[in-house]
Scaffold this motif. Structure first.
Motif, PDB file in Angstrom:
ATOM      1  N   GLN A 150       8.184   8.473 -29.720  1.00  0.00           N
ATOM      2  CA  GLN A 150       8.790   9.576 -28.984  1.00  0.00           C
ATOM      3  C   GLN A 150       8.745   9.222 -27.495  1.00  0.00           C
ATOM      4  O   GLN A 150       8.015   8.334 -27.082  1.00  0.00           O
ATOM      5  N   SER A 181       7.747  11.360 -25.354  1.00  0.00           N
ATOM      6  CA  SER A 181       6.729  12.240 -24.765  1.00  0.00           C
ATOM      7  C   SER A 181       5.622  11.519 -23.980  1.00  0.00           C
ATOM      8  O   SER A 181       5.104  12.093 -23.022  1.00  0.00           O
ATOM      9  N   GLN A 223       5.756  11.787 -20.346  1.00  0.00           N
ATOM     10  CA  GLN A 223       5.242  13.007 -19.685  1.00  0.00           C
ATOM     11  C   GLN A 223       3.927  12.710 -18.982  1.00  0.00           C
ATOM     12  O   GLN A 223       3.768  12.969 -17.776  1.00  0.00           O
ATOM     13  N   ARG A 270      10.875   4.880 -35.448  1.00  0.00           N
ATOM     14  CA  ARG A 270      10.175   5.477 -36.596  1.00  0.00           C
ATOM     15  C   ARG A 270      10.736   4.877 -37.878  1.00  0.00           C
ATOM     16  O   ARG A 270      11.942   4.638 -37.944  1.00  0.00           O
ATOM     17  N   GLN A 329      15.872   9.044 -27.408  1.00  0.00           N
ATOM     18  CA  GLN A 329      15.532  10.422 -27.041  1.00  0.00           C
ATOM     19  C   GLN A 329      15.687  10.595 -25.535  1.00  0.00           C
ATOM     20  O   GLN A 329      15.659   9.628 -24.772  1.00  0.00           O
ATOM     21  N   GLU A 354      13.568  12.925 -22.923  1.00  0.00           N
ATOM     22  CA  GLU A 354      12.471  13.853 -22.719  1.00  0.00           C
ATOM     23  C   GLU A 354      12.758  14.650 -21.449  1.00  0.00           C
ATOM     24  O   GLU A 354      13.414  14.155 -20.538  1.00  0.00           O
ATOM     25  N   PHE A 382       4.101  21.609 -32.106  1.00  0.00           N
ATOM     26  CA  PHE A 382       3.845  20.263 -31.599  1.00  0.00           C
ATOM     27  C   PHE A 382       2.467  20.304 -30.963  1.00  0.00           C
ATOM     28  O   PHE A 382       2.137  21.285 -30.294  1.00  0.00           O
ATOM     29  N   PHE A 403       1.329  18.894 -28.470  1.00  0.00           N
ATOM     30  CA  PHE A 403       1.314  18.786 -27.003  1.00  0.00           C
ATOM     31  C   PHE A 403       2.031  19.920 -26.298  1.00  0.00           C
ATOM     32  O   PHE A 403       2.162  19.911 -25.068  1.00  0.00           O
ATOM     33  N   THR A 404       2.517  20.935 -27.078  1.00  0.00           N
ATOM     34  CA  THR A 404       3.072  22.135 -26.439  1.00  0.00           C
ATOM     35  C   THR A 404       2.498  23.367 -27.121  1.00  0.00           C
ATOM     36  O   THR A 404       2.198  23.357 -28.316  1.00  0.00           O
ATOM     37  N   GLY A 454      13.299  19.725 -29.828  1.00  0.00           N
ATOM     38  CA  GLY A 454      11.998  20.366 -29.859  1.00  0.00           C
ATOM     39  C   GLY A 454      11.560  20.640 -28.430  1.00  0.00           C
ATOM     40  O   GLY A 454      11.887  19.889 -27.519  1.00  0.00           O
ATOM     41  N   ALA A 455      10.789  21.724 -28.238  1.00  0.00           N
ATOM     42  CA  ALA A 455      10.414  22.079 -26.869  1.00  0.00           C
ATOM     43  C   ALA A 455       9.166  22.958 -26.886  1.00  0.00           C
ATOM     44  O   ALA A 455       8.643  23.304 -27.953  1.00  0.00           O
ATOM     45  N   GLY A 456       8.700  23.300 -25.707  1.00  0.00           N
ATOM     46  CA  GLY A 456       7.561  24.211 -25.628  1.00  0.00           C
ATOM     47  C   GLY A 456       6.928  24.177 -24.251  1.00  0.00           C
ATOM     48  O   GLY A 456       7.382  23.450 -23.362  1.00  0.00           O
ATOM     49  N   ALA A 503       8.318  21.420 -21.573  1.00  0.00           N
ATOM     50  CA  ALA A 503       8.802  20.092 -21.951  1.00  0.00           C
ATOM     51  C   ALA A 503       9.758  20.243 -23.114  1.00  0.00           C
ATOM     52  O   ALA A 503       9.694  21.215 -23.868  1.00  0.00           O
ATOM     53  N   PHE A 504      10.657  19.303 -23.209  1.00  0.00           N
ATOM     54  CA  PHE A 504      11.551  19.280 -24.381  1.00  0.00           C
ATOM     55  C   PHE A 504      11.892  17.832 -24.700  1.00  0.00           C
ATOM     56  O   PHE A 504      11.698  16.942 -23.876  1.00  0.00           O
ATOM     57  N   GLY A 505      12.336  17.610 -25.924  1.00  0.00           N
ATOM     58  CA  GLY A 505      12.747  16.261 -26.315  1.00  0.00           C
ATOM     59  C   GLY A 505      13.906  16.363 -27.279  1.00  0.00           C
ATOM     60  O   GLY A 505      13.839  17.093 -28.262  1.00  0.00           O
TER      61      GLY A 505
END
Ligand code: PHE
Length: 357
Positions: free
Chosen positions: A187, A189, A192, A215, A228, A230, A268, A270-271, A302-304, A325-327
């Protein structure tokens, strides 16, 4: 008196005759020279005049019969004419060879007016187009672009993102490990944390991080290598509504002004809180169709809100600052935007596919 002068006359005549013949040859050859138009003809005249049996050469022999006092004069005259003629021949030779060259150049001209083989124009790859468009949208909102390594440490890819070694959430990310501690990043992420650590204590941290991720997944909608983007915003007083606003703005610029988004609770590490973000279907507008499988919504990212642990590892005090954050998957956005049904088409490099963008 005996007509002794007869002798003189004879010899004098011989000399006079000689003078006349020298002049005659000179005039005749100069005249002839004008008419010669090829190097071969010219050469022929030269041989005929000054060659071993040439007319002018013959005069040298005749000269021997002259009285000594005239020999000198005649010899001088012949030499002078010889010189004149040699020069005339040389000049003419030059003129002729110039002419020949010009003629040859004319004859050998290439016709470059023929149309050449067409060079086929290239096209920008749909992923390049996607990256450019995504970056443009976020740069306009004041984000800058950050980067991180594709070969990542377990620490940045997982642990710094609140995914300890035996955390079950690691299962979601089918990882290619290179060694115990080194992994192809699953990812974007980890960028970040890397960026926060680089920038701390500066605020705001406002970046997007585009790049390759890996992956072990391989079907019509998954590729073992994909891309991706981020997003990360850390500052004082950042709220979830800011995340929603930024994403709505992005989605409307990318997919059209009448698109809506919806946030579904998710997880996630991390969020917290975390969300899956859906966009209202760009084909049916929400009524339900094959693309959105009848739901009217399509998941795009995905986000948070950045987890306090992650802010801490980044160097920031979670009591002072917050962040979102979002990805998003770039292939997924491209497939939705351009109606591409199989992700593998994106990597096949088939010109018939590529030239459609
Ligand atoms: N990194 C997550 C994934 O690849 C996406 C994500 C990014 C979710 C940032 C939340 C915040 O699935």
């Amino acid at each position: 008196m005996f007509p002794v002068p007869m002798f003189h006359d004879l010899i004098g005549k011989g000399m006079r005759g000689m003078r006349d013949r020298i002049r005659e040859i000179e005039l005749h050859v100069l005249e002839e020279l004008e008419k010669r138009l090829s190097p071969e003809d010219l050469q022929e005249l030269k041989v005929r005049t000054m060659g071993k049996k040439g007319t002018l050469t013959a005069l040298y022999k005749e000269m021997r019969d002259l009285r000594a006092e005239f020999k000198r004069e005649a010899g001088q005259m012949i030499n002078d004419v010889r010189e004149t003629l040699e020069k005339a021949f040389a000049d003419k030779e030059e003129v002729l060879s110039d002419l020949m060259l010009k003629k040859r150049l004319q004859e050998e001209t290439l016709d470059i007016s023929l149309p050449g083989l067409p060079v086929r124009r290239g096209y920008r790859h749909p992923l390049t187009l996607m990256f450019d468009e995504i970056e443009e949208i976020f740069l306009a909102m004041g984000f800058s672009v950050a980067e991180g390594p594709e070969i990542e440490t377990d620490h940045y890819n997982f642990e710094a993102l609140n995914l300890p070694k035996d955390h079950p959430a690691r299962d979601m990310q089918d990882s290619f490990f290179i060694s115990e501690e080194i992994v192809l990043r699953t990812q974007t992420s980890p960028v970040q944390v890397r960026t926060m650590q680089q920038m701390c204590p500066a605020l705001p941290v406002k970046i997007i991080a585009p790049g390759k991720v890996f992956r072990y997944d391989d079907d019509a909608t998954h590729s073992p290598m994909f891309h991706q983007v981020e997003g990360l915003l850390v500052d004082k007083g950042v709220r979830m509504s800011d995340l929603k606003g930024v994403l709505l703005l992005f989605v409307r610029q990318m997919f059209g002004e009448d698109r809506e988004i919806r946030l579904r609770p998710s997880f996630f590490p991390f969020t917290e809180p975390s969300a899956e973000v859906d966009v209202s279907c760009m084909i049916c507008g929400g009524k339900g169709c094959r693309l959105c499988k009848g739901t009217g919504w399509i998941e795009i990212l995905g986000a948070g809100m950045v987890h306090p642990r992650v802010l801490e590892i980044g160097g920031y005090d979670p009591k002072e600052v917050t962040g979102f954050a979002f990805g998003m998957g770039v292939e997924r956005v491209a497939m939705l935007k351009y109606g591409i049904e199989d992700i593998r088409l994106i990597y096949d490099n088939d010109v018939r596919f590529l030239q459609q963008f």
